[in-house]
Design a protein around this motif. Structure first.
Motif, short mmCIF file in Angstrom:
data_model
loop_
_atom_site.label_atom_id
_atom_site.label_comp_id
_atom_site.label_asym_id
_atom_site.label_seq_id
_atom_site.Cartn_x
_atom_site.Cartn_y
_atom_site.Cartn_z
N TRP A 115 0.85 -1.19 0.00
CA TRP A 115 0.00 0.00 0.00
C TRP A 115 0.89 1.24 0.00
O TRP A 115 1.83 1.34 0.77
CB TRP A 115 -0.90 0.02 1.23
N PHE A 116 0.57 2.19 -0.88
CA PHE A 116 1.23 3.48 -0.91
C PHE A 116 0.17 4.54 -0.62
O PHE A 116 -0.71 4.78 -1.45
CB PHE A 116 1.90 3.73 -2.26
N ASP A 117 0.26 5.16 0.54
CA ASP A 117 -0.76 6.09 1.01
C ASP A 117 -0.20 7.51 1.08
O ASP A 117 0.86 7.73 1.69
CB ASP A 117 -1.27 5.69 2.40
N SER A 118 -0.90 8.46 0.47
CA SER A 118 -0.53 9.87 0.53
C SER A 118 -1.71 10.66 1.08
O SER A 118 -2.84 10.52 0.59
CB SER A 118 -0.16 10.40 -0.86
N HIS A 119 -1.44 11.50 2.08
CA HIS A 119 -2.49 12.28 2.74
C HIS A 119 -2.09 13.75 2.76
O HIS A 119 -0.94 14.09 3.03
CB HIS A 119 -2.72 11.79 4.17
N ARG A 120 -3.06 14.62 2.49
CA ARG A 120 -2.88 16.08 2.57
C ARG A 120 -3.93 16.61 3.54
O ARG A 120 -5.13 16.43 3.32
CB ARG A 120 -3.04 16.71 1.19
N LEU A 121 -3.46 17.27 4.58
CA LEU A 121 -4.34 17.71 5.66
C LEU A 121 -4.30 19.23 5.80
O LEU A 121 -3.23 19.84 5.75
CB LEU A 121 -3.92 17.06 6.98
N LEU A 122 -5.48 19.81 5.98
CA LEU A 122 -5.61 21.24 6.29
C LEU A 122 -4.89 22.12 5.27
O LEU A 122 -4.26 23.12 5.63
CB LEU A 122 -5.09 21.53 7.70
N MET A 123 -5.00 21.77 4.00
CA MET A 123 -4.35 22.55 2.95
C MET A 123 -5.10 23.86 2.74
O MET A 123 -6.30 23.87 2.45
CB MET A 123 -4.29 21.76 1.65
N THR A 124 -4.39 24.98 2.89
CA THR A 124 -5.00 26.30 2.84
C THR A 124 -4.20 27.20 1.91
O THR A 124 -2.97 27.22 1.97
CB THR A 124 -5.05 26.93 4.24
N GLU A 125 -4.89 27.94 1.07
CA GLU A 125 -4.26 28.94 0.22
C GLU A 125 -5.13 30.19 0.23
O GLU A 125 -6.35 30.11 0.01
CB GLU A 125 -4.07 28.44 -1.21
N ALA A 126 -4.53 31.35 0.48
CA ALA A 126 -5.24 32.62 0.51
C ALA A 126 -4.46 33.63 -0.32
O ALA A 126 -3.23 33.62 -0.33
CB ALA A 126 -5.40 33.11 1.95
N TRP A 127 -5.18 34.52 -1.01
CA TRP A 127 -4.53 35.51 -1.86
C TRP A 127 -5.31 36.83 -1.80
O TRP A 127 -6.48 36.88 -1.46
CB TRP A 127 -4.43 35.01 -3.30
N GLY A 128 -4.60 37.91 -2.14
CA GLY A 128 -5.20 39.23 -2.13
C GLY A 128 -5.36 39.76 -3.55
O GLY A 128 -5.77 39.05 -4.44
N GLY A 129 -5.02 41.06 -3.74
CA GLY A 129 -5.15 41.65 -5.06
C GLY A 129 -6.57 42.11 -5.35
O GLY A 129 -7.39 42.31 -4.46
#
Length: 293
Positions: free
Chosen positions: A83-97
């Motif tokens: 088993w090859f397991d990849s997890h991404r947790l609480l991924m956040t991106e914020a931008w202005g402009g």
């Protein structure tokens, strides 16, 4: 003197290109004899970075953060299964402009199972075992929020998505995969004229593909989703989106890799509250503490 065959030379050249030569050392040594890591794991660590976004002829600075966790393990049911397991947790991106906004994903993961000799058991009548030339994978995402303040009061929330995928590459490492298959999802668009629910009951096609060098200094990932979604009050529409991200480690500060990240994103009938078409380019720097192999 024995010379290599042409297939052997091709295999060696490919291994050198991909950085997957057996016995690759992941340790460097100083003149004083101290060792330091030279390999990094693109799927592990806390990510913190900034980027320049170019969208609709406007530019904006963005910040990005989240947790990456990756592990490989043997299956308890079969000795030749991994088993090859990849997890991404609480991924956040914020931008202005001129067009500020943010995205937040509570969880996103890809769980891929590799079997040395894939097979399907047909139990109708006399049991038969048929060779199966694919690995299988499960892709899942939960609580993906998109908020664009420039569109007015409202937000889009994909409550959940699951994909049942097949991988024809069948690699027995975490350094390469090509998973594609049907996906089901539910999303809620909360616009000023009221909330709208839409569902895709396995009427979409999901792609999750990636390639990494063994030392982890180069990483490429491509994701895509295309298909039909249906609203609860009637109506259906086709939408598609895709993203390609390329990362390259430039240096490491106290063993924490610092890398440049290039992204290209395209969206058809699915961006924001009003299902816009969009194109986006991004370039930035990020650090990934705890990301060495």
């Amino acid at each position: 003197m024995r010379t290599r065959s042409r297939p052997g030379m091709v295999a060696l050249a490919l291994a050198l290109l991909l950085g997957t030569v057996p016995g690759l050392s992941c340790e460097g040594r100083t003149a004083a004899g101290e060792t330091f890591p030279t390999c990094f794991d693109p799927g592990t660590g806390w990510v913190l970075g900034t980027a320049l976004r170019v969208q609709d002829d406007t530019q904006a600075l963005a910040v990005r953060t989240g947790l990456l966790v990756r592990a490989d393990r043997s299956s308890g049911s079969k000795a030749d299964s991994l088993w090859f397991d990849s997890h991404r947790l609480l991924m956040t991106e914020a931008w202005g402009g001129e067009q500020p906004g943010l995205t937040f994903t509570a969880y996103e993961g890809l769980l891929r199972r590799h079997v040395e000799e894939g097979a399907i058991l047909v139990s109708i009548g006399r049991p038969r075992r048929i060779p199966f030339p694919f690995d299988v994978a499960l892709a899942a995402r939960a609580a993906h929020l998109e908020r664009r303040t420039w569109e007015g009061a409202g937000w889009t929330l994909e409550t959940g998505r699951v994909g049942l995928l097949l991988d024809p590459l069948r690699t027995n490492t975490e350094w390469g995969w090509l998973a594609v298959g049907p996906a089901a999802s539910h999303a809620l668009r909360h616009a000023p004229d009221g909330p709208r629910n839409k569902v895709s009951p396995f009427t979409s096609l999901l792609l999750d593909a990636g390639w990494e060098t063994r030392d982890g200094r180069w990483a490429l990932r491509a994701t895509g989703l295309a298909g039909w979604s249906f609203e609860f009050d009637g109506g259906a529409h086709f939408r598609a989106r895709g993203e390609v991200a390329l990362e390259h480690v430039l240096l490491a500060v106290n063993d924490a890799p610092v890398f440049v990240r290039l992204t290209a994103t395209g969206v058809k009938n699915d961006a924001g509250l009003f299902r816009r078409d969009e194109g986006l380019l991004g370039v930035g720097l990020a650090v990934r503490p705890f990301g060495q192999r």
